[in-house]
Design an enzyme around this catalytic site. Structure first.
Site, PDB file in Angstrom:
ATOM      1  N   CYS A  36      -8.299 -23.364 -10.841  1.00  0.00           N
ATOM      2  CA  CYS A  36      -7.440 -23.435  -9.663  1.00  0.00           C
ATOM      3  C   CYS A  36      -7.886 -24.557  -8.736  1.00  0.00           C
ATOM      4  CB  CYS A  36      -7.478 -22.104  -8.916  1.00  0.00           C
ATOM      5  SG  CYS A  36      -6.562 -22.122  -7.359  1.00  0.00           S
TER       6      CYS A  36
ATOM      7  N   CYS B  31      -9.236 -21.553  -0.665  1.00  0.00           N
ATOM      8  CA  CYS B  31      -8.431 -20.341  -0.508  1.00  0.00           C
ATOM      9  C   CYS B  31      -9.306 -19.103  -0.586  1.00  0.00           C
ATOM     10  CB  CYS B  31      -7.365 -20.310  -1.599  1.00  0.00           C
ATOM     11  SG  CYS B  31      -6.422 -18.789  -1.681  1.00  0.00           S
TER      12      CYS B  31
ATOM     13  N   CYS C 284      -9.219 -15.772  -4.297  1.00  0.00           N
ATOM     14  CA  CYS C 284     -10.133 -15.553  -5.425  1.00  0.00           C
ATOM     15  C   CYS C 284     -11.518 -16.083  -5.053  1.00  0.00           C
ATOM     16  CB  CYS C 284      -9.652 -16.282  -6.674  1.00  0.00           C
ATOM     17  SG  CYS C 284      -8.019 -15.805  -7.264  1.00  0.00           S
TER      18      CYS C 284
ATOM     19  N   GLN D 199       0.792  -0.362  -9.024  1.00  0.00           N
ATOM     20  CA  GLN D 199      -0.349  -1.191  -9.401  1.00  0.00           C
ATOM     21  C   GLN D 199       0.106  -2.617  -9.728  1.00  0.00           C
ATOM     22  OE1 GLN D 199      -3.485  -0.679  -9.253  1.00  0.00           O
ATOM     23  NE2 GLN D 199      -3.894   1.509  -9.368  1.00  0.00           N
TER      24      GLN D 199
ATOM     25  N   TYR E 272      -2.020  11.294  -3.089  1.00  0.00           N
ATOM     26  CA  TYR E 272      -1.784   9.845  -2.938  1.00  0.00           C
ATOM     27  C   TYR E 272      -0.954   9.337  -4.113  1.00  0.00           C
ATOM     28  CZ  TYR E 272      -5.868  10.544   0.093  1.00  0.00           C
ATOM     29  OH  TYR E 272      -6.754  11.008   1.027  1.00  0.00           O
TER      30      TYR E 272
ATOM     31  N   GLU F 214       2.325  12.447  -1.067  1.00  0.00           N
ATOM     32  CA  GLU F 214       2.304  11.083  -0.539  1.00  0.00           C
ATOM     33  C   GLU F 214       2.764  11.097   0.907  1.00  0.00           C
ATOM     34  OE1 GLU F 214       1.943   7.457   0.413  1.00  0.00           O
ATOM     35  OE2 GLU F 214       1.349   7.942  -1.647  1.00  0.00           O
TER      36      GLU F 214
ATOM     37  N   ASP G 126      -6.011   9.424  -5.999  1.00  0.00           N
ATOM     38  CA  ASP G 126      -6.018   7.956  -6.087  1.00  0.00           C
ATOM     39  C   ASP G 126      -5.842   7.413  -4.672  1.00  0.00           C
ATOM     40  OD1 ASP G 126      -5.889   5.324  -6.803  1.00  0.00           O
ATOM     41  OD2 ASP G 126      -3.990   5.464  -7.895  1.00  0.00           O
TER      42      ASP G 126
ATOM     43  N   CYS H  82     -10.332   2.389  -5.967  1.00  0.00           N
ATOM     44  CA  CYS H  82     -10.332   0.928  -5.892  1.00  0.00           C
ATOM     45  C   CYS H  82     -11.512   0.414  -5.081  1.00  0.00           C
ATOM     46  CB  CYS H  82      -9.016   0.418  -5.300  1.00  0.00           C
ATOM     47  SG  CYS H  82      -8.662   1.028  -3.637  1.00  0.00           S
TER      48      CYS H  82
END
Length: 458
Positions: free
Chosen positions: A73, A79, A82, A284, A313, A334, A382, A409
């Site tokens: 990249c 940036c 990433c 996702q 969730y 939710e 989740d 996550c």
């Protein structure tokens, strides 16, 4: 040893932080170095010193790590999207598995070993959702891109390697429309301007494209011209919406979304189920890896077809509907009303009648389910990055499921919550990590917890 700001020290980089910076240890002090790779031997200039740590930047390489590569990249150095374009994917996976393992050991106090991490089939073009901030360059022309690390300085870019080319094309068309029709970007400092973000979702299976313009105004000027530009420029477009967000702050979507053209939702298929997704619905971003992640969740759940399952969730019902195909009945919970409506519609479209959806906070819903006598064999959670709050943990334990499948996550909050759940009589038996976000430091993990028997407690 006391490190001195602006002084240069020679050291080897030996680890990574949770945010992806490399770590050197100089005189017993941890020095965080962005853009480094484990194995780099380099001269590091100290740019900031705190009592227990320091921050530095690489001034010169003495020996480059064997895991260092040239970034594909061109924006990688500027940036903030990433942080690991400069290391091999093998090294990235090793670092991510170690991140999960370290969290479980240091925060959770667990001896559980993380199973081999599941890498992604591709490190490019994997994101099905893009959210581009909108701003202006020095000459006043509209730009889209991503922010520099730890700043609100917008780096303009035309192509993001981890996004779908369709998303980049949509952002370019919105920029051109803004330029040609003198539509101003929103300015946080002054509260002036209109367009805040360009939000794009692309169906991995359907190929459909959904564009949502996030605006501080209730109506866009030259709206018909925007519709014409996007419908002609993106043949796969099925949904163009306007989200109204006039509140200050970094929350991207406001509460109200109106359809400007086409449908209000986008269609896609995940784990054999068809989903219709509004911009607000959680889904996702890495489709291929999401299917692997959910397959693991189903495996950990150990369903025979008779069990009652609660899915906290649940978003638009992606895990819920996958569970419903193998369980007796499933209750999804939710807090986002639009997502709950999507979930109900998705269940109906897929012919699944053994599901129920509740619009409630996870903790409140768990308490309510316990009060009405629900005793699920399996609980799936989740949660967002912040993990479970104390009420949700207590209420989840009150439901007393035989198994808890925790999809996370954030390894740190996962480890914290697992430790708390162990205090409620659960034991972590398996953990598997998945890379859903190549070239970033983020990693997903699933833990299976089983309820301790009376013999186990002795």
């Amino acid at each position: 040893m006391e490190l001195v700001k602006n002084k240069i020290y020679r050291a080897e980089l030996v680890d990574y932080t949770a945010e992806g910076a490399a770590v050197a240890r100089i005189g017993g002090i941890a020095v965080f170095v962005p853009g480094g790779a484990v194995g780099d031997q380099c001269d590091i200039k100290i740019v900031k010193v705190n009592r227990k740590m320091a921050f530095g930047r690489i001034e010169n390489f003495v020996v480059r790590s064997k895991e260092r590569i040239d970034p594909a990249c061109p924006y990688a150095a500027r940036c903030g999207g990433c942080c690991w374009q400069h290391i091999t994917y093998t090294e990235e996976l090793r670092a991510k598995r170690k991140k999960v393992q370290d969290a479980l050991t240091r925060i959770g106090g667990l001896s559980l070993e993380v199973e081999e991490i599941v890498g992604a089939p591709s490190t490019e073009g994997y994101r099905n959702k893009a959210q581009y901030p909108v701003g202006s360059d020095a000459d006043g022309h509209p730009i889209t891109g991503f922010y520099r690390p730890r700043s609100h300085d917008l780096v303009a870019l035309d192509r993001c390697l981890i996004q779908s080319p369709k998303a980049d094309a949509a952002a370019a068309l919105v920029r051109r429309w803004m330029e040609e029709n003198q539509v101003a970007p929103y300015e946080e400092a002054t509260g002036q301007g209109i367009v805040r973000h360009v939000y794009v979702r692309v169906g991995a299976v359907s190929g459909q494209t959904q564009v949502c313009v996030v605006s501080a105004a209730r109506r866009l000027p030259a709206q018909d011209k925007l519709i014409k530009a996007l419908t002609e420029g993106i043949p796969s477009l099925v949904s163009l919406t306007l989200n109204i967000n006039h509140k200050p702050g970094n929350v991207i979507l406001g509460a109200k979304t109106v359809t400007l053209w086409g449908e209000a939702t986008l269609e896609d298929t995940l784990c054999g189920n068809v989903f219709f997704l509004s911009p607000h619905a959680f889904y996702q971003v890495n489709h291929a890896q999401a299917e692997r992640l959910y397959d693991c969740a189903l495996d950990f759940a150990g369903l025979s077809g008779e069990e009652a399952v609660v899915d906290l969730y649940c978003g638009a019902g992606t895990i819920t509907l996958a569970l419903a195909r193998r369980a007796g009945r499933v209750i999804g919970v939710e807090t986002v009303p639009e997502a709950v409506e999507n979930a109900k519609e998705n269940a109906q479209r897929n012919g699944l009648s053994n599901v129920e959806f509740l619009c409630a906070d996870a903790g409140q819903a768990a308490v309510m389910l316990a009060q009405r006598g629900e005793r699920p064999e399996v609980l799936v959670v989740d949660p967002p990055r912040k993990g479970l709050d104390e009420t949700a943990i207590d209420a989840a334990a009150a439901l007393s499921p035989a198994r808890i499948v925790y999809v996370s996550c954030d390894p740190a909050t996962l480890a914290r919550d697992v430790k708390l759940l162990e205090e409620h009589g659960y034991h972590a038996t398996r953990c598997k990590a998945f890379d859903l976000f190549p070239r970033t430091p983020h990693v997903e993990a699933i833990i299976l917890m089983t309820k301790c028997s009376s013999e186990d407690k002795k």
